[in-house]
Design an enzyme around this catalytic site. Structure first.
Site, PDB file in Angstrom:
ATOM      1  N   ASP A 114      -7.765 -90.240 -32.447  1.00  0.00           N
ATOM      2  CA  ASP A 114      -8.647 -89.381 -32.802  1.00  0.00           C
ATOM      3  C   ASP A 114      -8.216 -87.869 -33.292  1.00  0.00           C
ATOM      4  O   ASP A 114      -6.734 -87.994 -33.158  1.00  0.00           O
ATOM      5  CB  ASP A 114      -9.228 -89.526 -31.463  1.00  0.00           C
ATOM      6  CG  ASP A 114     -10.236 -88.373 -31.422  1.00  0.00           C
ATOM      7  OD1 ASP A 114     -10.844 -87.884 -32.491  1.00  0.00           O
ATOM      8  OD2 ASP A 114     -10.244 -86.932 -30.908  1.00  0.00           O
ATOM      9  N   SER A 115      -8.691 -87.621 -34.260  1.00  0.00           N
ATOM     10  CA  SER A 115      -7.874 -85.947 -33.923  1.00  0.00           C
ATOM     11  C   SER A 115      -7.695 -85.536 -33.748  1.00  0.00           C
ATOM     12  O   SER A 115      -6.483 -84.305 -33.916  1.00  0.00           O
ATOM     13  CB  SER A 115      -9.317 -85.149 -35.080  1.00  0.00           C
ATOM     14  OG  SER A 115     -10.393 -84.776 -34.085  1.00  0.00           O
ATOM     15  N   CYS A 156     -12.998 -91.614 -33.064  1.00  0.00           N
ATOM     16  CA  CYS A 156     -13.488 -90.061 -33.381  1.00  0.00           C
ATOM     17  C   CYS A 156     -14.765 -90.646 -34.798  1.00  0.00           C
ATOM     18  O   CYS A 156     -14.554 -91.645 -35.697  1.00  0.00           O
ATOM     19  CB  CYS A 156     -12.782 -89.712 -34.268  1.00  0.00           C
ATOM     20  SG  CYS A 156     -12.842 -88.144 -35.139  1.00  0.00           S
ATOM     21  N   GLU A 193     -10.129 -78.112 -27.564  1.00  0.00           N
ATOM     22  CA  GLU A 193      -9.355 -77.669 -28.212  1.00  0.00           C
ATOM     23  C   GLU A 193      -8.289 -77.154 -28.015  1.00  0.00           C
ATOM     24  O   GLU A 193      -7.231 -77.037 -27.785  1.00  0.00           O
ATOM     25  CB  GLU A 193      -9.018 -77.988 -30.005  1.00  0.00           C
ATOM     26  CG  GLU A 193      -9.347 -79.737 -30.441  1.00  0.00           C
ATOM     27  CD  GLU A 193      -8.206 -80.467 -30.224  1.00  0.00           C
ATOM     28  OE1 GLU A 193      -7.024 -80.483 -30.420  1.00  0.00           O
ATOM     29  OE2 GLU A 193      -8.598 -81.467 -29.704  1.00  0.00           O
ATOM     30  N   CYS A 217     -19.526 -87.542 -30.483  1.00  0.00           N
ATOM     31  CA  CYS A 217     -18.023 -86.384 -30.641  1.00  0.00           C
ATOM     32  C   CYS A 217     -17.411 -86.701 -29.394  1.00  0.00           C
ATOM     33  O   CYS A 217     -18.169 -87.149 -28.310  1.00  0.00           O
ATOM     34  CB  CYS A 217     -18.363 -85.238 -31.212  1.00  0.00           C
ATOM     35  SG  CYS A 217     -16.910 -84.584 -31.091  1.00  0.00           S
ATOM     36  N   HIS A 234     -14.806 -85.893 -27.903  1.00  0.00           N
ATOM     37  CA  HIS A 234     -14.483 -85.184 -27.404  1.00  0.00           C
ATOM     38  C   HIS A 234     -15.848 -84.196 -26.171  1.00  0.00           C
ATOM     39  O   HIS A 234     -15.468 -83.211 -25.501  1.00  0.00           O
ATOM     40  CB  HIS A 234     -13.975 -83.578 -28.373  1.00  0.00           C
ATOM     41  CG  HIS A 234     -13.099 -83.081 -29.440  1.00  0.00           C
ATOM     42  ND1 HIS A 234     -12.487 -84.652 -30.239  1.00  0.00           N
ATOM     43  CD2 HIS A 234     -12.266 -82.985 -29.192  1.00  0.00           C
ATOM     44  CE1 HIS A 234     -11.656 -83.986 -30.422  1.00  0.00           C
ATOM     45  NE2 HIS A 234     -11.292 -82.651 -30.092  1.00  0.00           N
TER      46      HIS A 234
HETATM   47  N1  DGL Z   1     -13.949 -85.385 -31.943  1.00  0.00           N
HETATM   48  C1  DGL Z   1     -14.321 -86.270 -33.138  1.00  0.00           C
HETATM   49  C2  DGL Z   1     -15.585 -86.894 -33.379  1.00  0.00           C
HETATM   50  O1  DGL Z   1     -15.979 -87.779 -32.608  1.00  0.00           O
HETATM   51  C3  DGL Z   1     -13.746 -85.187 -33.898  1.00  0.00           C
HETATM   52  C4  DGL Z   1     -13.631 -83.197 -33.561  1.00  0.00           C
HETATM   53  C5  DGL Z   1     -13.144 -83.107 -34.370  1.00  0.00           C
HETATM   54  O2  DGL Z   1     -11.798 -83.326 -34.943  1.00  0.00           O
HETATM   55  O3  DGL Z   1     -13.364 -81.994 -35.212  1.00  0.00           O
HETATM   56  O4  DGL Z   1     -15.961 -86.287 -34.167  1.00  0.00           O
END
Ligand code: DGL
Length: 280
Positions: A17-18, A80, A165, A199, A201
């Site tokens: 993941d990012s 991600c 984050e 997402c 997150h």
């Molecule tokens: N968690 C990631 C996603 O599912 C990316 C969030 C990001 O780095 O902008 O899109």
């Protein structure tokens, strides 16, 4: 010409993941399949990806996949949505045959798109995701292929990942941006009865999103569906399942300082961890 590997390597499942978001997916996958070994890589130093261009997300994601392959993963899950939307197809079709055609890279959008067919009654669904995922229209395309009778409305939520984050997802300030994107989505389609948190997150903001969303609307975090889909993949691909080592182990890599990652990751996972630093 690249020579084909003579023996197929065995190793952990790579989860990428990012940043921290993929931990919500890892948690569900590990709950369902605790026997496997896992290697998590978070590119926290370069997160968020959601506002970056196609080319940059692709380049960063490919670097991460190569690293996880180098560390022995036969299979990598892009946990991600932004990477799944912008890089998965190119990596699968163009890069994988060059790097090692026996390995696999899977994403999170298809398994999520599959699940909504049985959930929505009004056949109107909403997607909360990063600007990159929404712009790519990957959800619209995947859901359109599987459930052509469903109307999809995407809402980009550029402030949510930075709030998470930066550890501000429980703050009062977060409520403003949660309410704002929910109102924007529902003003565009009042018939929505199901919203995908597109997402990885966003489960961290789940309580706030739930509080500000009308009760009759179902919220779908992805982790559970991605985990079930991976288990199904292994049932259909015993040759890949046989290459995953089974010691119940887990390692974490981050491109940020490990101490910072350890503190925040513990909140996502509900357990203390000891990450290692990685340069991509
Ligand atoms: N968690 C990631 C996603 O599912 C990316 C969030 C990001 O780095 O902008 O899109």
């Amino acid at each position: 010409m690249l020579s084909k590997p003579t023996t197929l390597s065995a190793g952990p499942i790579g989860i990428f993941d990012s940043g921290y978001g993929g931990l919500t997916v890892l948690r569900q996958i590990r709950q369902l399949m605790p026997q496997y070994d896992y290697l998590y890589l978070g590119d926290n130093a370069r997160a968020p990806y959601g506002t970056r261009s196609f080319e940059v997300v692709y380049e960063f994601t490919l670097q991460a996949v190569r690293r996880l392959f180098d560390m022995g993963c036969p299979l990598v899950v892009l946990a991600c949505n932004t990477a799944s939307a912008k890089a998965l197809r190119t990596i699968q079709q163009r890069d994988l045959p060059q790097i090692d055609a026996s390995r696999r890279v899977l994403g999170v959008i298809r398994p999520t798109a599959e699940c909504v067919g049985d959930i929505s009654k009004t056949r109107h669904i909403g997607i909360f995701a990063t600007p990159g995922t929404i712009r790519s229209q990957t959800y619209d395309i995947e859901i359109g292929k599987l459930h052509p009778d469903i109307t999809v409305t995407g809402q980009s939520c550029p402030m949510w990942v930075p709030l998470i984050e930066n550890g501000e997802f429980n703050s009062d300030g977060a409520d403003f941006f949660v309410q704002k994107y929910i109102d924007q989505l529902l003003s565009r389609d009042a018939d929505i009865d199901t919203i995908i948190l597109g997402c990885t997150h966003y489960p961290l903001l789940y309580d706030k999103i739930r509080r500000h969303t009308p009760k009759h609307i179902q919220l779908i975090p992805q982790g559970e569906y991605v985990a079930r889909s991976l288990a199904d993949y292994f049932r259909r691909h015993p040759e890949m399942e046989g290459r995953i080592t089974q010691n119940g182990g887990i390692r974490f890599l981050t491109t940020e300082q490990p101490s910072q990652f350890n503190d925040n990751a513990a909140m996502f996972l509900g357990e203390s961890i000891n990450a290692e630093h990685a340069v991509l």
